[in-house]
Design a protein around this motif. Structure first.
Motif, PDB file in Angstrom:
ATOM      1  N   ARG A   1       3.207   7.876  -0.369  1.00 15.56           N
ATOM      2  CA  ARG A   1       1.648   6.949  -1.322  1.00 15.56           C
ATOM      3  C   ARG A   1       0.720   6.795  -0.014  1.00 15.56           C
TER       4      ARG A   1
ATOM      5  N   GLU B   1       1.716  11.179  -3.678  1.00 18.87           N
ATOM      6  CA  GLU B   1       0.681   9.920  -4.219  1.00 18.87           C
ATOM      7  C   GLU B   1      -0.303   9.542  -3.905  1.00 18.87           C
ATOM      8  N   ILE B   2      -1.722   9.692  -4.139  1.00 24.74           N
ATOM      9  CA  ILE B   2      -2.732   8.998  -3.303  1.00 24.74           C
ATOM     10  C   ILE B   2      -3.926   8.304  -4.634  1.00 24.74           C
ATOM     11  N   GLN B   3      -4.384   6.051  -3.996  1.00 28.21           N
ATOM     12  CA  GLN B   3      -4.904   6.252  -5.031  1.00 28.21           C
ATOM     13  C   GLN B   3      -5.810   5.144  -4.438  1.00 28.21           C
ATOM     14  N   ILE B   4      -7.094   5.929  -5.103  1.00 32.67           N
ATOM     15  CA  ILE B   4      -8.355   5.172  -3.904  1.00 32.67           C
ATOM     16  C   ILE B   4      -9.572   5.579  -5.336  1.00 32.67           C
ATOM     17  N   ARG B   5      -8.875   4.753  -5.936  1.00 28.72           N
ATOM     18  CA  ARG B   5      -9.941   4.798  -7.357  1.00 28.72           C
ATOM     19  C   ARG B   5     -10.899   3.792  -6.588  1.00 28.72           C
TER      20      ARG B   5
ATOM     21  N   HIS C   1      -1.913   4.123  -0.400  1.00 29.71           N
ATOM     22  CA  HIS C   1      -2.969   3.703  -1.843  1.00 29.71           C
ATOM     23  C   HIS C   1      -3.751   2.656  -0.904  1.00 29.71           C
TER      24      HIS C   1
ATOM     25  N   PRO D   1      -7.145   1.445  -2.806  1.00 29.63           N
ATOM     26  CA  PRO D   1      -8.351   1.404  -3.886  1.00 29.63           C
ATOM     27  C   PRO D   1      -9.547   0.508  -3.502  1.00 29.63           C
TER      28      PRO D   1
ATOM     29  N   GLU E   1       0.946  -1.174   0.446  1.00 28.43           N
ATOM     30  CA  GLU E   1       0.123   0.059   0.204  1.00 28.43           C
ATOM     31  C   GLU E   1       0.966   1.408  -0.015  1.00 28.43           C
TER      32      GLU E   1
END
Length: 107
Positions: free
Chosen positions: A56, A84-88, A58, A60, A48
């Motif tokens: 980052r 960076e942020i990943q929340i798709r 992450h 998702p 993550e």
């Protein structure tokens, strides 16, 4: 009527604080896992955030909702190391997305 409104406000505040707590705990576990030396169960969290200082988050497909987005926005507001942020594929609505976008626009 007054007590009902007070209870509603308290429930909203509690939900927001609980959301912040969950996000922070998950991030803390991920950061700890990123420095662990192969401890069982740490690989998922390590993926993550990557290595220490990776900057980052992450999350998702984590079932995040608007309250979680507000917590993320609060974290991002005071943290310049996260790049960076990943929340798709979460359940964040327009209000939650606007909260995060507003913080990112200020960077």
């Amino acid at each position: 009527s007054y007590n009902r409104e007070l209870n509603r406000i308290q429930a909203e505040v509690f939900a927001g604080e609980e959301s912040k707590r969950r996000i922070l705990l998950r991030y803390i576990r991920a950061v700890k896992a990123s420095v662990s030396l192969g401890e069982p169960g740490s690989e998922e969290y390590r993926n993550e955030v990557g290595t220490v200082g990776a900057g980052r988050i992450h999350l998702p497909e984590s079932g995040l909702v608007d309250e979680d987005a507000y917590a993320i926005a609060s974290i991002l507001k005071n943290n310049v190391t996260i790049e960076e942020i990943q929340i798709r594929r979460n359940k964040i609505g327009d209000d939650g997305a606007r909260a995060i976008a507003s913080v990112l626009a200020e960077r």
